[in-house]
Write an enzyme that holds these catalytic residues in place. Structure first.
Site, PDB file in Angstrom:
ATOM      1  N   TYR A 155       2.955  12.407 -10.158  1.00  0.00           N
ATOM      2  CA  TYR A 155       2.781  11.417  -9.088  1.00  0.00           C
ATOM      3  C   TYR A 155       4.106  10.706  -8.784  1.00  0.00           C
ATOM      4  O   TYR A 155       4.495  10.545  -7.633  1.00  0.00           O
ATOM      5  CB  TYR A 155       1.706  10.410  -9.524  1.00  0.00           C
TER       6      TYR A 155
HETATM    7  N1  LIG Z   1      -4.442   2.352  -4.666  1.00  0.00           N
HETATM    8  C1  LIG Z   1      -3.285   2.256  -5.282  1.00  0.00           C
HETATM    9  O1  LIG Z   1      -3.164   1.653  -6.340  1.00  0.00           O
HETATM   10  C2  LIG Z   1      -2.048   2.878  -4.676  1.00  0.00           C
HETATM   11  C3  LIG Z   1      -0.795   2.445  -5.114  1.00  0.00           C
HETATM   12  C4  LIG Z   1       0.345   3.013  -4.566  1.00  0.00           C
HETATM   13  C5  LIG Z   1       0.238   3.991  -3.612  1.00  0.00           C
HETATM   14  N2  LIG Z   1      -0.990   4.401  -3.216  1.00  0.00           N
HETATM   15  C6  LIG Z   1      -1.047   5.479  -2.222  1.00  0.00           C
HETATM   16  O2  LIG Z   1      -1.780   5.034  -1.105  1.00  0.00           O
HETATM   17  C7  LIG Z   1      -2.405   6.130  -0.485  1.00  0.00           C
HETATM   18  C8  LIG Z   1      -3.883   5.814  -0.264  1.00  0.00           C
HETATM   19  O3  LIG Z   1      -4.488   5.659  -1.521  1.00  0.00           O
HETATM   20  P1  LIG Z   1      -5.830   4.841  -1.704  1.00  0.00           P
HETATM   21  O4  LIG Z   1      -5.594   3.893  -2.819  1.00  0.00           O
HETATM   22  O5  LIG Z   1      -6.310   4.331  -0.405  1.00  0.00           O
HETATM   23  O6  LIG Z   1      -6.775   5.999  -2.276  1.00  0.00           O
HETATM   24  P2  LIG Z   1      -8.238   6.451  -1.831  1.00  0.00           P
HETATM   25  O7  LIG Z   1      -8.640   7.459  -2.851  1.00  0.00           O
HETATM   26  O8  LIG Z   1      -9.116   5.279  -1.592  1.00  0.00           O
HETATM   27  O9  LIG Z   1      -7.986   7.172  -0.426  1.00  0.00           O
HETATM   28  C9  LIG Z   1      -7.290   8.374  -0.335  1.00  0.00           C
HETATM   29  C10 LIG Z   1      -7.920   9.209   0.763  1.00  0.00           C
HETATM   30  O10 LIG Z   1      -7.175  10.426   0.856  1.00  0.00           O
HETATM   31  C11 LIG Z   1      -8.081  11.494   1.023  1.00  0.00           C
HETATM   32  N3  LIG Z   1      -7.455  12.727   0.537  1.00  0.00           N
HETATM   33  C12 LIG Z   1      -7.067  13.007  -0.724  1.00  0.00           C
HETATM   34  N4  LIG Z   1      -6.579  14.257  -0.796  1.00  0.00           N
HETATM   35  C13 LIG Z   1      -6.675  14.776   0.455  1.00  0.00           C
HETATM   36  C14 LIG Z   1      -6.356  16.030   1.018  1.00  0.00           C
HETATM   37  N5  LIG Z   1      -5.851  17.020   0.284  1.00  0.00           N
HETATM   38  N6  LIG Z   1      -6.577  16.221   2.334  1.00  0.00           N
HETATM   39  C15 LIG Z   1      -7.118  15.238   3.093  1.00  0.00           C
HETATM   40  N7  LIG Z   1      -7.458  14.030   2.611  1.00  0.00           N
HETATM   41  C16 LIG Z   1      -7.232  13.796   1.308  1.00  0.00           C
HETATM   42  C17 LIG Z   1      -9.315  11.109   0.211  1.00  0.00           C
HETATM   43  O11 LIG Z   1     -10.466  11.801   0.639  1.00  0.00           O
HETATM   44  C18 LIG Z   1      -9.384   9.609   0.458  1.00  0.00           C
HETATM   45  O12 LIG Z   1     -10.230   9.279   1.537  1.00  0.00           O
HETATM   46  C19 LIG Z   1      -2.158   7.334  -1.384  1.00  0.00           C
HETATM   47  O13 LIG Z   1      -1.081   8.089  -0.876  1.00  0.00           O
HETATM   48  C20 LIG Z   1      -1.780   6.708  -2.708  1.00  0.00           C
HETATM   49  O14 LIG Z   1      -0.955   7.535  -3.481  1.00  0.00           O
HETATM   50  C21 LIG Z   1      -2.132   3.869  -3.717  1.00  0.00           C
END
Ligand SMILES: NC(=O)c1ccc[n+]([C@@H]2O[C@H](COP(=O)([O-])OP(=O)(O)OC[C@H]3O[C@@H](n4cnc5c(N)ncnc54)[C@H](O)[C@@H]3O)[C@@H](O)[C@H]2O)c1
Length: 248
Positions: A155
């Site tokens: 990651y």
């Molecule tokens: N939540 C955290 O703590 C956090 C921290 C830093 C960065 N992020 C980043 O923020 C972004 C959103 O994360 P989140 O926390 O909202 O997570 P989440 O799991 O709530 O949402 C992620 C979404 O991406 C979709 N997804 C995953 N793989 C996919 C694929 N191959 N094709 C199409 N859709 C796909 C999932 O279905 C989901 O709806 C991500 O890139 C994550 O790495 C999150």
């Protein structure tokens, strides 16, 4: 709440079915944008459309499939007549394990979704933006891409790649009124945390000087300004959402 003007702009939010992406979609819509959500979770897409309204274009697409992603961009442009904004939020965390024990297939999956998928999504929307002479892109990276979280090497590596790619693309498109930036959130309480060990989440929380998790609405606020027309100068840059954790 501050208001931003995205009246009539067509915005794609990948991963928009839930979490940070859904919060961004809500804020973009409240700012006047027309929405296309790209996500591979059909059920959550239906739930999102029920909340956002039937005019929301929902495309069930796996971002690791470059051809399907290109088709999603074509479908969006045909449906709305434009594609002005991309917020790329789809991503996975991958399992926690020391690097020397990290499962090869798990590594490949995380790189494929988080890094290759980011490339495919950006690659699909840029040609139309160039043609129309306008675009605003925000890729969601992570503080892990700057600091490196232990037991999350895939990651951290993928998200560092997202930062590098956003900086590179920002410079490529700087002369064409297309801004490309990324954000580096610390931990927010979304479904992505289900992939992680509780002690790992505790570790990440302990690193945040604010002493709490990021609220998805806080992320949506910064991202919405970054994809507004008013962001007419800043590009190829990295915006902090880490509650003070980032040291640069
Ligand atoms: N939540 C955290 O703590 C956090 C921290 C830093 C960065 N992020 C980043 O923020 C972004 C959103 O994360 P989140 O926390 O909202 O997570 P989440 O799991 O709530 O949402 C992620 C979404 O991406 C979709 N997804 C995953 N793989 C996919 C694929 N191959 N094709 C199409 N859709 C796909 C999932 O279905 C989901 O709806 C991500 O890139 C994550 O790495 C999150």
């Amino acid at each position: 709440m501050n208001t931003y003007d995205l009246t009539g702009r067509v915005a794609v939010v990948t991963g928009g079915a839930q979490g940070i992406g859904f919060a961004v979609a809500q804020r973009l819509q409240a700012s006047g944008a027309k929405l296309a959500l790209w996500d591979f979770n059909a059920e959550m897409l239906d739930t999102a459309r029920a909340k956002l309204g039937a005019e929301t274009l929902c495309i069930c697409v796996n971002i690791t499939d470059a051809t399907a992603v290109t088709e999603a961009a074509q479908q969006t442009e045909a449906h709305f007549g434009s594609l002005d904004v991309l917020v790329h939020s789809a991503g996975v965390a991958g399992k926690n394990a020391p690097l020397d024990e990290y499962d090869l297939n798990e590594w490949r999956k995380v790189i494929d979704v988080d890094l290759n998928g980011t490339f495919y999504v950006n690659r699909a929307v840029v040609p139309g933006m160039k043609q129309r002479g306008y675009g605003r892109i925000v890729n969601i990276a992570s503080i892990a891409g700057k600091e490196g979280n232990p037991n999350a090497s895939a990651y951290s590596a993928a998200k560092a790649g997202v930062i590098g790619m956003s900086k590179s693309l920002g410079k490529e498109l700087a002369g064409q009124n297309i801004a490309v930036n990324c954000v580096t959130p610390a931990t927010a309480d979304t479904a992505i945390l289900k992939e992680l060990k509780p002690e790992f989440i505790q570790y990440m929380l302990s690193k945040i000087p604010r002493g709490r998790l990021l609220d998805v609405a806080e992320a949506a606020n910064m991202i919405t300004w970054l994809v507004s027309e008013e962001n007419s100068f800043t590009t190829g840059s990295v915006f902090d959402l880490s509650g003070g954790r980032a040291t640069y």
